[in-house]
Design a protein around this motif. Sequence first.
Motif, PDB file in Angstrom:
ATOM      1  N   PHE A  39       4.891  -9.029  -0.412  1.00  0.00           N
ATOM      2  CA  PHE A  39       5.135  -7.802  -1.178  1.00  0.00           C
ATOM      3  C   PHE A  39       3.851  -6.988  -1.355  1.00  0.00           C
ATOM      4  CE2 PHE A  39       8.934 -10.204  -2.665  1.00  0.00           C
ATOM      5  CZ  PHE A  39       9.881  -9.301  -2.199  1.00  0.00           C
ATOM      6  N   ALA A  40       2.707  -7.666  -1.431  1.00  0.00           N
ATOM      7  CA  ALA A  40       1.432  -6.947  -1.519  1.00  0.00           C
ATOM      8  C   ALA A  40       1.191  -6.139  -0.245  1.00  0.00           C
ATOM      9  CB  ALA A  40       0.287  -7.930  -1.748  1.00  0.00           C
ATOM     10  N   THR A  41       1.472  -6.738   0.901  1.00  0.00           N
ATOM     11  CA  THR A  41       1.327  -6.026   2.175  1.00  0.00           C
ATOM     12  C   THR A  41       2.245  -4.809   2.216  1.00  0.00           C
ATOM     13  OG1 THR A  41       0.827  -8.129   3.273  1.00  0.00           O
ATOM     14  CG2 THR A  41       1.396  -6.259   4.684  1.00  0.00           C
ATOM     15  N   ALA A  42       3.488  -5.007   1.767  1.00  0.00           N
ATOM     16  CA  ALA A  42       4.445  -3.900   1.740  1.00  0.00           C
ATOM     17  C   ALA A  42       3.957  -2.762   0.839  1.00  0.00           C
ATOM     18  CB  ALA A  42       5.809  -4.402   1.273  1.00  0.00           C
ATOM     19  N   LEU A  43       3.418  -3.114  -0.334  1.00  0.00           N
ATOM     20  CA  LEU A  43       2.944  -2.091  -1.269  1.00  0.00           C
ATOM     21  C   LEU A  43       1.737  -1.341  -0.729  1.00  0.00           C
ATOM     22  CD1 LEU A  43       3.277  -3.957  -4.688  1.00  0.00           C
ATOM     23  CD2 LEU A  43       4.584  -1.958  -3.938  1.00  0.00           C
ATOM     24  N   ILE A  44       0.845  -2.051  -0.047  1.00  0.00           N
ATOM     25  CA  ILE A  44      -0.371  -1.422   0.481  1.00  0.00           C
ATOM     26  C   ILE A  44      -0.035  -0.422   1.588  1.00  0.00           C
ATOM     27  CG2 ILE A  44      -2.481  -1.857   1.809  1.00  0.00           C
ATOM     28  CD1 ILE A  44      -2.701  -4.519   0.254  1.00  0.00           C
ATOM     29  N   PHE A  45       0.898  -0.775   2.466  1.00  0.00           N
ATOM     30  CA  PHE A  45       1.171   0.053   3.634  1.00  0.00           C
ATOM     31  C   PHE A  45       2.362   0.994   3.453  1.00  0.00           C
ATOM     32  CE2 PHE A  45      -1.404  -3.346   5.384  1.00  0.00           C
ATOM     33  CZ  PHE A  45      -2.232  -2.662   6.261  1.00  0.00           C
ATOM     34  N   ALA A  46       3.165   0.776   2.412  1.00  0.00           N
ATOM     35  CA  ALA A  46       4.333   1.641   2.194  1.00  0.00           C
ATOM     36  C   ALA A  46       3.969   3.118   2.024  1.00  0.00           C
ATOM     37  CB  ALA A  46       5.134   1.149   0.992  1.00  0.00           C
ATOM     38  N   PRO A  47       2.873   3.463   1.308  1.00  0.00           N
ATOM     39  CA  PRO A  47       2.528   4.894   1.169  1.00  0.00           C
ATOM     40  C   PRO A  47       2.260   5.600   2.494  1.00  0.00           C
ATOM     41  CG  PRO A  47       1.357   3.587  -0.461  1.00  0.00           C
ATOM     42  CD  PRO A  47       1.978   2.621   0.484  1.00  0.00           C
ATOM     43  N   PHE A  48       1.888   4.843   3.532  1.00  0.00           N
ATOM     44  CA  PHE A  48       1.606   5.435   4.840  1.00  0.00           C
ATOM     45  C   PHE A  48       2.809   5.370   5.778  1.00  0.00           C
ATOM     46  CE2 PHE A  48      -2.183   3.329   3.112  1.00  0.00           C
ATOM     47  CZ  PHE A  48      -3.018   4.421   2.939  1.00  0.00           C
ATOM     48  N   SER A  49       3.889   4.758   5.302  1.00  0.00           N
ATOM     49  CA  SER A  49       5.063   4.556   6.154  1.00  0.00           C
ATOM     50  C   SER A  49       6.022   5.736   6.071  1.00  0.00           C
ATOM     51  CB  SER A  49       5.790   3.268   5.752  1.00  0.00           C
ATOM     52  OG  SER A  49       6.392   3.404   4.475  1.00  0.00           O
ATOM     53  N   SER A  50       7.015   5.718   6.941  1.00  0.00           N
ATOM     54  CA  SER A  50       8.012   6.801   6.991  1.00  0.00           C
ATOM     55  C   SER A  50       9.419   6.208   6.947  1.00  0.00           C
ATOM     56  CB  SER A  50       7.818   7.624   8.265  1.00  0.00           C
ATOM     57  OG  SER A  50       6.492   8.096   8.376  1.00  0.00           O
ATOM     58  N   PRO A  51       9.818   5.646   5.809  1.00  0.00           N
ATOM     59  CA  PRO A  51      11.154   5.003   5.738  1.00  0.00           C
ATOM     60  C   PRO A  51      12.295   5.983   5.937  1.00  0.00           C
ATOM     61  CG  PRO A  51      10.161   5.169   3.559  1.00  0.00           C
ATOM     62  CD  PRO A  51       9.100   5.534   4.541  1.00  0.00           C
ATOM     63  N   ALA A  52      12.088   7.239   5.567  1.00  0.00           N
ATOM     64  CA  ALA A  52      13.161   8.229   5.713  1.00  0.00           C
ATOM     65  C   ALA A  52      13.497   8.478   7.180  1.00  0.00           C
ATOM     66  CB  ALA A  52      12.764   9.537   5.041  1.00  0.00           C
ATOM     67  N   ALA A  53      12.539   8.209   8.057  1.00  0.00           N
ATOM     68  CA  ALA A  53      12.764   8.446   9.491  1.00  0.00           C
ATOM     69  C   ALA A  53      13.415   7.251  10.186  1.00  0.00           C
ATOM     70  CB  ALA A  53      11.439   8.773  10.168  1.00  0.00           C
ATOM     71  N   LEU A  54      13.614   6.159   9.467  1.00  0.00           N
ATOM     72  CA  LEU A  54      14.194   4.964  10.081  1.00  0.00           C
ATOM     73  C   LEU A  54      15.702   5.117  10.245  1.00  0.00           C
ATOM     74  CD1 LEU A  54      12.257   2.139   8.179  1.00  0.00           C
ATOM     75  CD2 LEU A  54      11.970   2.819  10.559  1.00  0.00           C
TER      76      LEU A  54
END
Length: 303
Positions: free
Chosen positions: A201-216
């Motif tokens: 979950f720490a990895t997810a939190l660190i990289f989530a701000p740079f991710s594009s979930p809306a485009a998935l």
Amino acid sequence: MSPSSGSESATATAADLQKTYLAGIGTVLLATLAWSFSGVFTRLLTTDIWTAIAWRSFFGGLFLLIPYIAMNGRRSLSVLLKIGRPGILFVLCQVICQACTVGGLYFTSVANVTVIYATSPFLAAGLAWWLLREKMRGRTIAAGLVSMAGIFIIVAGSVGGGHLLGDLLAIGMTVSFAFIIVIPRARRELPLLPTTVVSAFATALIFAPFSSPAALDLHNWSVLAGFGLTNFSVALFLFVFGARRVSAAEAALIGTLEIVFAPLWVWMMFAERPANTTLIGGALVLAVIVWHTYRDLRDPRGA
């Protein structure tokens, strides 16, 4: 008790031990197969690297969290809060390892990542000698040096070919995983499952701000969920279950099959052929791992 009943009991015990041993072999093999599909999952993704790292880790943590809560119940949160400084260091190493794993698979061949990662036990042995003053056997030193030569051949082949960044990330994954092996040996009381859940979950939190979930789309969500479930959660449980029922050398020998399986799957499905330098370096690493493991099986305590 009659002599016949005693012999029947001994036979039953031997049969039970054989079943336990075979179950251990089978589950370690299944774990190795699950890990070997990491390249396939990565090649199936059509999203950016940040999204892949964040949501693969999220799903991995989610699928680990469910059994963790089932096992610990109301104590789940209190156990997580007691991991201490060694646990935080362990989490940090796992975050680096998770990020470098996906990054390496994105930027270089699956074969390169798999072969470089396979040398982590030898690097861990060196770290344990350096940090914990554990004795390092002569054959382990020799195997480590040969495996480093194999990595040098692979990385040298990537210079100028656009794969150097991926190889360096694979090396980062290998170094961080070596620390993941060594830290629990220094702090045997460290709870591994809770720290792994936190790291995911720490990895997810660190990289989530740079991710594009809306485009998935549904395809990518499905691949990421399968990646987290199969390659992160199920493989871990299978390996832990099986490794307790076979020797460390046998588990390591089975684990070397990943060097063969992982590149094979992507070659069959995506026509990703390893470079000649990877084949040479990989053959060198595979040979030295098999030799070292064979010596361990024959002479577990010898030099």
